[in-house]
Design a protein around this motif. Sequence first.
Motif, PDB file in Angstrom:
ATOM      1  N   ILE A 101     -22.469  27.771  -3.703  1.00 44.02           N
ATOM      2  CA  ILE A 101     -22.089  26.764  -2.724  1.00 44.02           C
ATOM      3  C   ILE A 101     -21.181  25.765  -3.417  1.00 44.02           C
ATOM      4  O   ILE A 101     -21.519  25.215  -4.450  1.00 44.02           O
ATOM      5  CB  ILE A 101     -23.319  26.024  -2.152  1.00 44.02           C
ATOM      6  CG1 ILE A 101     -24.256  26.992  -1.456  1.00 44.02           C
ATOM      7  CG2 ILE A 101     -22.896  24.904  -1.226  1.00 44.02           C
ATOM      8  CD1 ILE A 101     -23.712  27.616  -0.211  1.00 44.02           C
ATOM      9  N   ASP A 147     -22.770  17.930   2.649  1.00 48.68           N
ATOM     10  CA  ASP A 147     -21.933  18.942   1.998  1.00 48.68           C
ATOM     11  C   ASP A 147     -21.412  19.965   3.009  1.00 48.68           C
ATOM     12  O   ASP A 147     -20.258  20.389   2.939  1.00 48.68           O
ATOM     13  CB  ASP A 147     -22.696  19.654   0.884  1.00 48.68           C
ATOM     14  CG  ASP A 147     -22.885  18.787  -0.349  1.00 48.68           C
ATOM     15  OD1 ASP A 147     -22.260  17.719  -0.452  1.00 48.68           O
ATOM     16  OD2 ASP A 147     -23.677  19.192  -1.220  1.00 48.68           O
ATOM     17  N   ALA A 148     -22.260  20.369   3.959  1.00 52.02           N
ATOM     18  CA  ALA A 148     -21.849  21.347   4.972  1.00 52.02           C
ATOM     19  C   ALA A 148     -20.743  20.782   5.857  1.00 52.02           C
ATOM     20  O   ALA A 148     -19.756  21.466   6.159  1.00 52.02           O
ATOM     21  CB  ALA A 148     -23.053  21.767   5.821  1.00 52.02           C
ATOM     22  N   HIS A 171     -17.547  20.545   3.852  1.00 53.06           N
ATOM     23  CA  HIS A 171     -16.990  21.891   3.660  1.00 53.06           C
ATOM     24  C   HIS A 171     -16.257  22.360   4.920  1.00 53.06           C
ATOM     25  O   HIS A 171     -15.170  22.935   4.838  1.00 53.06           O
ATOM     26  CB  HIS A 171     -18.108  22.863   3.277  1.00 53.06           C
ATOM     27  CG  HIS A 171     -17.625  24.239   3.000  1.00 53.06           C
ATOM     28  ND1 HIS A 171     -16.865  24.561   1.899  1.00 53.06           N
ATOM     29  CD2 HIS A 171     -17.777  25.386   3.699  1.00 53.06           C
ATOM     30  CE1 HIS A 171     -16.569  25.849   1.931  1.00 53.06           C
ATOM     31  NE2 HIS A 171     -17.121  26.374   3.010  1.00 53.06           N
ATOM     32  N   GLU A 172     -16.837  22.123   6.087  1.00 48.53           N
ATOM     33  CA  GLU A 172     -16.183  22.512   7.340  1.00 48.53           C
ATOM     34  C   GLU A 172     -14.872  21.760   7.540  1.00 48.53           C
ATOM     35  O   GLU A 172     -13.881  22.342   7.990  1.00 48.53           O
ATOM     36  CB  GLU A 172     -17.113  22.265   8.535  1.00 48.53           C
ATOM     37  CG  GLU A 172     -18.230  23.270   8.640  1.00 48.53           C
ATOM     38  CD  GLU A 172     -17.729  24.703   8.783  1.00 48.53           C
ATOM     39  OE1 GLU A 172     -16.795  24.954   9.573  1.00 48.53           O
ATOM     40  OE2 GLU A 172     -18.259  25.573   8.087  1.00 48.53           O
TER      41      GLU A 172
END
Length: 76
Positions: free
Chosen positions: A5, A49-50, A53-54
Amino acid sequence: MSKGIKRAEISKEKSTQVFTQVRIDEQTFLKGKILAAVYDISFNRLMVDAIRHEIELYEEANGPLPKPDPKAGEAD
């Protein structure tokens, strides 16, 4: 971050934290808590973080998103 990740880079600009509540179904929440434990990070860090990232993926494919209006989060 481990396990492949990639942590999105934190903006160099000073930003203010916004405290929010997110509605999420129970299964996604529980699996997210497990995944956060696997990575040894908080559930909140996993979500941040998700989202970063998107944003990174979108901007790589489509160019930069518009700059947010600093007054957009203020109550009238």
